[in-house]
Design a protein around this motif. Sequence first.
Motif, PDB file in Angstrom:
ATOM      1  N   ASP A 211      30.263  40.473   0.356  1.00 35.35           N
ATOM      2  CA  ASP A 211      28.932  40.816   0.276  1.00 35.35           C
ATOM      3  C   ASP A 211      28.676  42.081   1.229  1.00 35.35           C
ATOM      4  O   ASP A 211      27.683  42.731   1.598  1.00 35.35           O
ATOM      5  CB  ASP A 211      28.393  39.964   0.596  1.00 35.35           C
ATOM      6  CG  ASP A 211      28.149  39.417   1.932  1.00 35.35           C
ATOM      7  OD1 ASP A 211      29.239  38.861   1.770  1.00 35.35           O
ATOM      8  OD2 ASP A 211      27.882  38.513   2.689  1.00 35.35           O
TER       9      ASP A 211
ATOM     10  N   GLY B  88      37.502  33.828  12.591  1.00 36.23           N
ATOM     11  CA  GLY B  88      36.418  34.457  11.720  1.00 36.23           C
ATOM     12  C   GLY B  88      36.728  35.107   9.846  1.00 36.23           C
ATOM     13  O   GLY B  88      35.071  34.974   9.401  1.00 36.23           O
TER      14      GLY B  88
ATOM     15  N   ALA C 287      32.526  33.321   0.045  1.00 33.68           N
ATOM     16  CA  ALA C 287      33.459  31.941   0.739  1.00 33.68           C
ATOM     17  C   ALA C 287      32.205  31.317   0.819  1.00 33.68           C
ATOM     18  O   ALA C 287      31.210  30.461  -0.038  1.00 33.68           O
ATOM     19  CB  ALA C 287      34.403  32.002   1.291  1.00 33.68           C
TER      20      ALA C 287
ATOM     21  N   ARG D  90      30.882  22.576   8.955  1.00 36.60           N
ATOM     22  CA  ARG D  90      31.015  23.342   7.751  1.00 36.60           C
ATOM     23  C   ARG D  90      31.546  22.066   6.484  1.00 36.60           C
ATOM     24  O   ARG D  90      31.329  22.097   5.775  1.00 36.60           O
ATOM     25  CB  ARG D  90      32.115  24.788   7.612  1.00 36.60           C
ATOM     26  CG  ARG D  90      31.291  24.981   6.793  1.00 36.60           C
ATOM     27  CD  ARG D  90      31.828  27.152   7.602  1.00 36.60           C
ATOM     28  NE  ARG D  90      31.564  26.293   8.261  1.00 36.60           N
ATOM     29  CZ  ARG D  90      32.209  27.534   9.403  1.00 36.60           C
ATOM     30  NH1 ARG D  90      33.319  27.332   9.765  1.00 36.60           N
ATOM     31  NH2 ARG D  90      31.886  27.696  10.814  1.00 36.60           N
TER      32      ARG D  90
ATOM     33  N   GLY E  69      37.000  33.606   7.194  1.00 35.54           N
ATOM     34  CA  GLY E  69      36.454  32.667   6.697  1.00 35.54           C
ATOM     35  C   GLY E  69      37.280  31.644   5.457  1.00 35.54           C
ATOM     36  O   GLY E  69      37.012  31.066   4.897  1.00 35.54           O
ATOM     37  N   LYS E  70      38.103  31.319   6.695  1.00 37.46           N
ATOM     38  CA  LYS E  70      38.837  30.845   5.886  1.00 37.46           C
ATOM     39  C   LYS E  70      39.276  29.421   5.555  1.00 37.46           C
ATOM     40  O   LYS E  70      38.897  28.888   4.591  1.00 37.46           O
ATOM     41  CB  LYS E  70      41.365  31.031   7.062  1.00 37.46           C
ATOM     42  CG  LYS E  70      41.374  31.444   7.461  1.00 37.46           C
ATOM     43  CD  LYS E  70      42.624  32.227   8.451  1.00 37.46           C
ATOM     44  CE  LYS E  70      41.448  31.450   9.760  1.00 37.46           C
ATOM     45  NZ  LYS E  70      40.718  32.545  10.350  1.00 37.46           N
ATOM     46  N   SER E  71      38.055  28.378   6.543  1.00 37.47           N
ATOM     47  CA  SER E  71      37.797  27.327   6.839  1.00 37.47           C
ATOM     48  C   SER E  71      36.550  27.267   5.649  1.00 37.47           C
ATOM     49  O   SER E  71      36.662  26.284   4.543  1.00 37.47           O
ATOM     50  CB  SER E  71      37.468  26.777   7.870  1.00 37.47           C
ATOM     51  OG  SER E  71      38.099  27.290   8.650  1.00 37.47           O
ATOM     52  N   THR E  72      35.877  28.071   5.114  1.00 36.57           N
ATOM     53  CA  THR E  72      34.810  28.087   4.016  1.00 36.57           C
ATOM     54  C   THR E  72      35.934  28.248   2.844  1.00 36.57           C
ATOM     55  O   THR E  72      35.329  27.286   2.154  1.00 36.57           O
ATOM     56  CB  THR E  72      34.092  29.774   4.686  1.00 36.57           C
ATOM     57  OG1 THR E  72      33.687  29.524   5.929  1.00 36.57           O
ATOM     58  CG2 THR E  72      32.690  29.195   3.738  1.00 36.57           C
TER      59      THR E  72
ATOM     60  N   GLU F 131      45.189  26.157   6.729  1.00 34.40           N
ATOM     61  CA  GLU F 131      45.014  27.398   7.987  1.00 34.40           C
ATOM     62  C   GLU F 131      45.275  27.130   9.161  1.00 34.40           C
ATOM     63  O   GLU F 131      44.894  26.330   9.889  1.00 34.40           O
ATOM     64  CB  GLU F 131      43.283  26.666   7.395  1.00 34.40           C
ATOM     65  CG  GLU F 131      42.358  27.398   8.719  1.00 34.40           C
ATOM     66  CD  GLU F 131      41.282  27.593   8.991  1.00 34.40           C
ATOM     67  OE1 GLU F 131      40.164  25.820   8.498  1.00 34.40           O
ATOM     68  OE2 GLU F 131      39.760  28.207   9.588  1.00 34.40           O
TER      69      GLU F 131
HETATM   70  N1  LIG Z   1      28.609  37.403   5.736  1.00 31.26           N
HETATM   71  C1  LIG Z   1      29.319  36.298   4.712  1.00 31.26           C
HETATM   72  N2  LIG Z   1      30.106  35.401   5.207  1.00 31.26           N
HETATM   73  C2  LIG Z   1      30.910  34.538   5.258  1.00 31.26           C
HETATM   74  C3  LIG Z   1      31.765  34.559   4.593  1.00 31.26           C
HETATM   75  N3  LIG Z   1      32.207  33.584   4.218  1.00 31.26           N
HETATM   76  C4  LIG Z   1      32.366  33.197   5.636  1.00 31.26           C
HETATM   77  N4  LIG Z   1      31.616  33.760   5.902  1.00 31.26           N
HETATM   78  C5  LIG Z   1      30.674  33.072   7.305  1.00 31.26           C
HETATM   79  O1  LIG Z   1      31.582  33.928   8.617  1.00 31.26           O
HETATM   80  C6  LIG Z   1      31.780  32.632   9.497  1.00 31.26           C
HETATM   81  C7  LIG Z   1      33.120  32.343   9.543  1.00 31.26           C
HETATM   82  O2  LIG Z   1      33.673  31.771   8.400  1.00 31.26           O
HETATM   83  P1  LIG Z   1      35.441  30.549   8.958  1.00 31.26           P
HETATM   84  O3  LIG Z   1      34.826  29.772   6.906  1.00 31.26           O
HETATM   85  O4  LIG Z   1      34.898  29.332  10.182  1.00 31.26           O
HETATM   86  O5  LIG Z   1      36.109  31.444   9.326  1.00 31.26           O
HETATM   87  P2  LIG Z   1      38.015  31.087   9.776  1.00 31.26           P
HETATM   88  O6  LIG Z   1      37.536  31.375  11.219  1.00 31.26           O
HETATM   89  O7  LIG Z   1      39.023  32.162   8.928  1.00 31.26           O
HETATM   90  O8  LIG Z   1      37.725  30.248   9.541  1.00 31.26           O
HETATM   91  C8  LIG Z   1      30.755  31.273   9.221  1.00 31.26           C
HETATM   92  O9  LIG Z   1      30.200  31.643   9.858  1.00 31.26           O
HETATM   93  C9  LIG Z   1      30.691  31.592   7.673  1.00 31.26           C
HETATM   94  O10 LIG Z   1      30.092  31.183   7.114  1.00 31.26           O
HETATM   95  C10 LIG Z   1      31.097  36.122   3.127  1.00 31.26           C
HETATM   96  O11 LIG Z   1      31.980  35.705   2.532  1.00 31.26           O
HETATM   97  N5  LIG Z   1      29.904  36.593   3.363  1.00 31.26           N
END
Ligand SMILES: Nc1nc2c(ncn2[C@@H]2O[C@H](COP(=O)(O)OP(=O)(O)O)[C@@H](O)[C@H]2O)c(=O)[nH]1
Length: 313
Positions: free
Chosen positions: A192, A53, A225, A96, A55-58, A142
């Motif tokens: 943020d 969660g 991200a 995404r 933000g790795k994928s983003t 990732e």
């Molecule tokens: N508030 C906020 N949310 C973010 C940011 N980057 C990603 N997210 C959100 O965090 C959640 C998890 O992101 P994801 O990329 O799936 O995380 P991963 O599990 O590390 O791959 C998603 O709902 C994204 O939209 C950011 O910079 N700020």
Amino acid sequence: MTVLEKLLDGDLSALARIISYIENREENYKKLLAKLYPKSGRAIKIGFTGPPGAGKSTIVNEISKMLAAEGNKVGIIAVDPSSPFTGGALLGDRIRMHDMPSDGSVFIRSMATRGSTGGLAGATNNVTIALDAFGFDFVLIETVGVGQVELDIINTCDAVVVVLVPESGDSIQALKAGLMEIADIFAVNKADRPLSASIVAELNNVLDIKREKTGWKLPELPTEAVNNKNIDTLLQELKSFIEFSQETGLFEKHRREQIKKKIFSIINFDLAGIMESKIGGVENLDSLVNDIFNGKTDPFTASKKLLKLSDLD
Ligand SMILES: Nc1nc2c(ncn2[C@@H]2O[C@H](COP(=O)(O)OP(=O)(O)O)[C@@H](O)[C@H]2O)c(=O)[nH]1
Ligand SMILES: [Mg+2]
């Protein structure tokens, strides 16, 4: 044309077939890898790890779009050990990543573990060889930074981005999990959110020791991200690191170490398989465990006996 020839000719469906073949370690998969290996070595491999969660994928999504816009071909491997249980994470990733270029410049592959972590790091490394041989300029991997297996996957990479978030508590937690050692760049994502600046400052202090040791500036960047903020800087820092690493010889040293580890990992994996078949599978192992548990023998004598059985001692 064979599937291998098709792959080398740029056929994406051949690549997908070969990846499955390798991932499932089907018959003679190593002969196939031995043919792919000489064609590999050109791709720059970048790992992204950190808590679920974060933000790795983003981030990977944004970076791959930027790289593709520069004319690069990008292969993405998303390793998610939790997917067999939830099934949700990878689906989320797919949604995404819907805005990815559709011209074949970005290829995404998920690695599921099907409930077992056995050989995951090795399988991921093997799949990377196929992507590299196919001709991707960059391979982005990732993986969730939670355990040893995930950290092992990162061994495949030339550079590693550790993604943290302000609310993941303290950065010290991540450092304890061994992420400090493997990071070349820290992204403190979700800038943020409150506390982002203080986490960045806290990291900055802790990282000074490693900076002195390596000579690399080891940046920690606030990123956002989801709004594509500061991801361009992150990519810039990644390129700087690759350059630094190539100039100082670190890049080559690292790749040589990886080859050494690869040899041992292949042997370890094969040996485990041989041992299992030689001793007749789990049943015998259970009775041996029983004997050890009941004090009839000990793990040291038992292992020696097993090695004798397999003609490998
Ligand atoms: N508030 C906020 N949310 C973010 C940011 N980057 C990603 N997210 C959100 O965090 C959640 C998890 O992101 P994801 O990329 O799936 O995380 P991963 O599990 O590390 O791959 C998603 O709902 C994204 O939209 C950011 O910079 N700020
Ligand atoms: Mg993800």
